[in-house]
Design a protein around this motif. Structure first.
Motif, PDB file in Angstrom:
ATOM      1  N   GLU A 149      68.352  22.664  64.002  1.00 13.89           N
ATOM      2  CA  GLU A 149      68.266  24.219  63.579  1.00 13.89           C
ATOM      3  C   GLU A 149      68.342  24.946  65.132  1.00 13.89           C
ATOM      4  O   GLU A 149      67.251  24.752  65.892  1.00 13.89           O
ATOM      5  CB  GLU A 149      66.929  24.330  62.957  1.00 13.89           C
ATOM      6  N   THR A 150      69.432  25.490  65.381  1.00  9.20           N
ATOM      7  CA  THR A 150      69.818  26.252  66.716  1.00  9.20           C
ATOM      8  C   THR A 150      68.963  27.283  66.916  1.00  9.20           C
ATOM      9  O   THR A 150      68.756  27.828  68.078  1.00  9.20           O
ATOM     10  CB  THR A 150      71.191  26.708  66.934  1.00  9.20           C
TER      11      THR A 150
ATOM     12  N   HIS B   3      72.666  23.755  62.146  1.00  7.96           N
ATOM     13  CA  HIS B   3      72.247  24.964  61.233  1.00  7.96           C
ATOM     14  C   HIS B   3      71.513  26.139  62.169  1.00  7.96           C
ATOM     15  O   HIS B   3      71.411  25.928  63.242  1.00  7.96           O
ATOM     16  CB  HIS B   3      71.255  24.415  60.076  1.00  7.96           C
ATOM     17  N   ALA B   4      71.303  27.170  61.453  1.00  3.69           N
ATOM     18  CA  ALA B   4      70.598  28.424  62.041  1.00  3.69           C
ATOM     19  C   ALA B   4      69.620  28.665  60.862  1.00  3.69           C
ATOM     20  O   ALA B   4      69.999  29.112  59.731  1.00  3.69           O
ATOM     21  CB  ALA B   4      71.517  29.458  62.231  1.00  3.69           C
ATOM     22  N   ASP B   5      68.286  28.477  61.315  1.00  6.73           N
ATOM     23  CA  ASP B   5      67.242  28.377  60.374  1.00  6.73           C
ATOM     24  C   ASP B   5      67.162  29.831  59.786  1.00  6.73           C
ATOM     25  O   ASP B   5      67.448  30.858  60.380  1.00  6.73           O
ATOM     26  CB  ASP B   5      66.030  27.809  61.210  1.00  6.73           C
ATOM     27  N   ALA B   6      66.131  30.095  58.938  1.00  6.06           N
ATOM     28  CA  ALA B   6      66.012  31.182  58.316  1.00  6.06           C
ATOM     29  C   ALA B   6      64.482  31.059  57.929  1.00  6.06           C
ATOM     30  O   ALA B   6      64.006  29.864  57.395  1.00  6.06           O
ATOM     31  CB  ALA B   6      66.379  31.583  57.091  1.00  6.06           C
ATOM     32  N   ALA B   7      63.389  32.276  57.773  1.00  4.99           N
ATOM     33  CA  ALA B   7      62.247  31.977  57.428  1.00  4.99           C
ATOM     34  C   ALA B   7      61.902  33.387  56.642  1.00  4.99           C
ATOM     35  O   ALA B   7      62.530  34.362  56.810  1.00  4.99           O
ATOM     36  CB  ALA B   7      61.072  31.801  58.350  1.00  4.99           C
ATOM     37  N   PRO B   8      60.910  33.338  55.743  1.00  7.70           N
ATOM     38  CA  PRO B   8      60.323  34.721  55.089  1.00  7.70           C
ATOM     39  C   PRO B   8      59.935  35.785  56.307  1.00  7.70           C
ATOM     40  O   PRO B   8      60.217  36.966  55.745  1.00  7.70           O
ATOM     41  CB  PRO B   8      59.381  34.338  54.198  1.00  7.70           C
TER      42      PRO B   8
ATOM     43  N   GLY C  24      62.641  29.869  67.395  1.00  8.45           N
ATOM     44  CA  GLY C  24      62.629  28.783  68.052  1.00  8.45           C
ATOM     45  C   GLY C  24      63.497  27.726  67.230  1.00  8.45           C
ATOM     46  O   GLY C  24      63.524  27.578  66.002  1.00  8.45           O
ATOM     47  N   ALA C  25      63.900  26.653  68.112  1.00  8.00           N
ATOM     48  CA  ALA C  25      64.960  25.625  67.664  1.00  8.00           C
ATOM     49  C   ALA C  25      64.049  24.649  67.263  1.00  8.00           C
ATOM     50  O   ALA C  25      62.926  24.388  67.524  1.00  8.00           O
ATOM     51  CB  ALA C  25      65.935  25.329  68.917  1.00  8.00           C
ATOM     52  N   SER C  26      64.863  23.690  66.449  1.00  5.19           N
ATOM     53  CA  SER C  26      64.268  22.514  65.813  1.00  5.19           C
ATOM     54  C   SER C  26      64.977  21.429  65.781  1.00  5.19           C
ATOM     55  O   SER C  26      66.285  21.733  65.567  1.00  5.19           O
ATOM     56  CB  SER C  26      63.421  22.809  64.472  1.00  5.19           C
TER      57      SER C  26
END
Length: 480
Positions: free
Chosen positions: A370-371, A258-263, A269-271
């Motif tokens: 999360e890449t 996946h490729a993360d997203a945030a508000p 950073g990767a997780s």
């Protein structure tokens, strides 16, 4: 009496008038929906048609033979788009036509070259789309998953990616030993684009597929390993079916990309995530679980519930709960995270966990990678880079390889190498999961309690969930 009757008649007349107005408004609202566009995706065993609507509709579907065709009657809609632009190659559809049967009913006829089994449902608006009618046409007797071209209609172009045709493994594994199989799941796809990037035309679904294909190429280059893609193109797969596909391929490890997203656009950073049978370890984990879970709702499988309080949660980590071996998942997740930290910043320096109800007995170690944050402009540009995709894939390959060299499944080529002394049996890590004791861990790895205490400087047999123990190098391989 006359006054009362007159008053009653006037009230009744008003009620009737209001009812007629409301009925008229309801009819008008129903008839106001237009078919604005039609999109099509081809999956290995089905074809999906998505009708984008200006408002809600009702519909019915039935099949006809001689010749084969599907009829979709849409009540409360009229067509404002044509079907000539649909890419019908490699699908059972030979043509799509429509006719207005009345001011409030549109009939769509799908001509077919072979019989199919239809399934349809409507979807409410979300952050990407308005009302939609989805019609899935399932092939009859389709057991294989051929590599198919992208047949997306009215969709943004994919991000430029690395050439990704994974090589066929040409060198047979000696002594009849099998490969270790790693199932690679590219998150999202088709109707579900995933997170949106500030970079124009970049969707999470394209980035994850590019990295997944590069990861497959690298894994297939390792002797004794085989990478299997869960999703080979731009089409939707329900979350539960993804692990079913992995199981059918005989997977020893399930990796979801996946490729993360945030508000906040500044998040970076990767997780790496693994399942937890207790509460989420951070607010980030909770937010991720909630946002990723929407993809099954986008795909129409919105009837999954975790418990009485969170009925809308039904996502990737929930799906992992059906297949994850938690201890092994944390182990391989730690190795992948360590390797990723060498090539990209980390969002968290430990494997994150989110708490979901376990629905099945676990059988496949599973991690979600999360890449990076595609919502961060700088990381979005890196994720579109072929060199960065290769580096990310290499870090995942290295972590998985290290894990399986220490914990090779019986009957595999890597296990044969270890058992014959051709690879070292160095010390291994074990992450303590719920219900485990030091004695059970010692028994699993066939090592004495004293040796296990000594290797970890333990003064007692008390251990904690999440604690990492080092298994002495003299230990034999763990038996699953």
């Amino acid at each position: 009496m006359i006054i009362k009757m007159g008053l009653g008649m006037r009230i009744s007349a008003r009620v009737i008038a209001v009812g007629m107005v409301l009925a008229a408004l309801a009819v008008e609202a129903l008839a106001a929906s237009d078919v604005r566009s039609v999109r099509l995706w081809r999956a290995p065993d089905n074809t999906r048609l998505v009708f984008d609507l200006s408002g809600p509709v009702k519909h019915s579907v039935f099949t006809l033979t001689s010749p084969n065709r599907i009829v979709v009657d849409i009540t409360g809609a009229k067509s404002m788009t044509g079907f000539d632009g649909l890419a019908l190659a490699n699908t059972p559809i030979t043509g799509v036509r429509s006719a207005q049967r009345g001011p409030e009913e549109l009939r769509v006829v799908i001509d077919l070259s072979a019989p199919v089994t239809p399934k349809s449902f409507t979807l409410a608006p979300n952050q990407q789309y308005g009302d939609r009618l989805v019609v899935d046409l399932f092939d009859q007797g389709a057991d294989t998953q051929p590599s198919l071209p992208d047949t997306t209609v009215a969709s943004a172009p994919p991000v430029p990616v690395t050439p990704t045709q994974a090589p066929t493994k040409l060198v047979p594994v000696p002594n009849g030993k099998r490969d270790i199989v790693i199932a690679i799941d590219a998150g999202h796809g088709g109707e579900d684009p995933g997170a949106l990037s500030p970079v124009k035309g970049q969707y999470e679904k394209h980035v994850t597929l590019a990295i997944a294909k590069e990861l497959q190429r690298q894994i297939n280059a390792e002797k004794g390993f085989r990478g299997e893609l869960v999703r080979t193109g731009d089409y939707f797969i329900p979350l539960r079916k993804r692990t079913e596909i992995a199981r059918k391929k005989g997977a020893d490890l399930f990796v979801s990309i996946h490729a993360d997203a945030a508000p906040r656009a500044a998040a970076f950073g990767a997780s790496v995530y693994a399942l937890s049978d207790r509460g989420a370890t951070s607010e980030t984990a909770r937010w991720l679980a909630d946002s990723e879970n929407q993809s099954d709702l986008i795909g129409g499988a919105g009837n999954v519930s975790l418990d009485d309080k969170d009925r809308m949660l039904a996502g990737v980590l929930l799906d992992l709960s059906m297949t994850a071996s938690l201890s092994s998942s944390l182990n391989v997740g730690n190795k992948v995270l360590t390797n990723m930290g060498r090539i990209t910043p980390l969002h968290k320096r430990r494997v994150e966990q989110a708490g979901f109800m376990v629905l099945k007995s676990p059988d496949i170690p599973s991690i979600l990678v999360e890449t990076g944050f595609i919502s961060n402009p700088n990381e979005a540009r890196k994720l579109a880079s072929a060199s960065h995709q290769q580096a990310l894939a290499r870090s995942i390959t290295s972590g998985a390889k290290q894990f399986f060299q220490q914990n090779p499944p019986p009957g595999t080529y890597v296990a044969w190498l270890r058992d014959t002394g051709k690879i070292a049996q160095g010390p291994r890590d074990h992450v303590v999961s719920s219900g485990e004791s030091l004695a059970l861990i010692a028994q699993r790895y066939q090592v004495s309690l004293a040796a296990l205490r000594s290797a970890n400087n333990l003064k007692s047999d008390v251990i904690k969930v999440g604690q990492t123990l080092q298994v002495p190098a003299t230990a034999l391989a763990a038996q699953p």
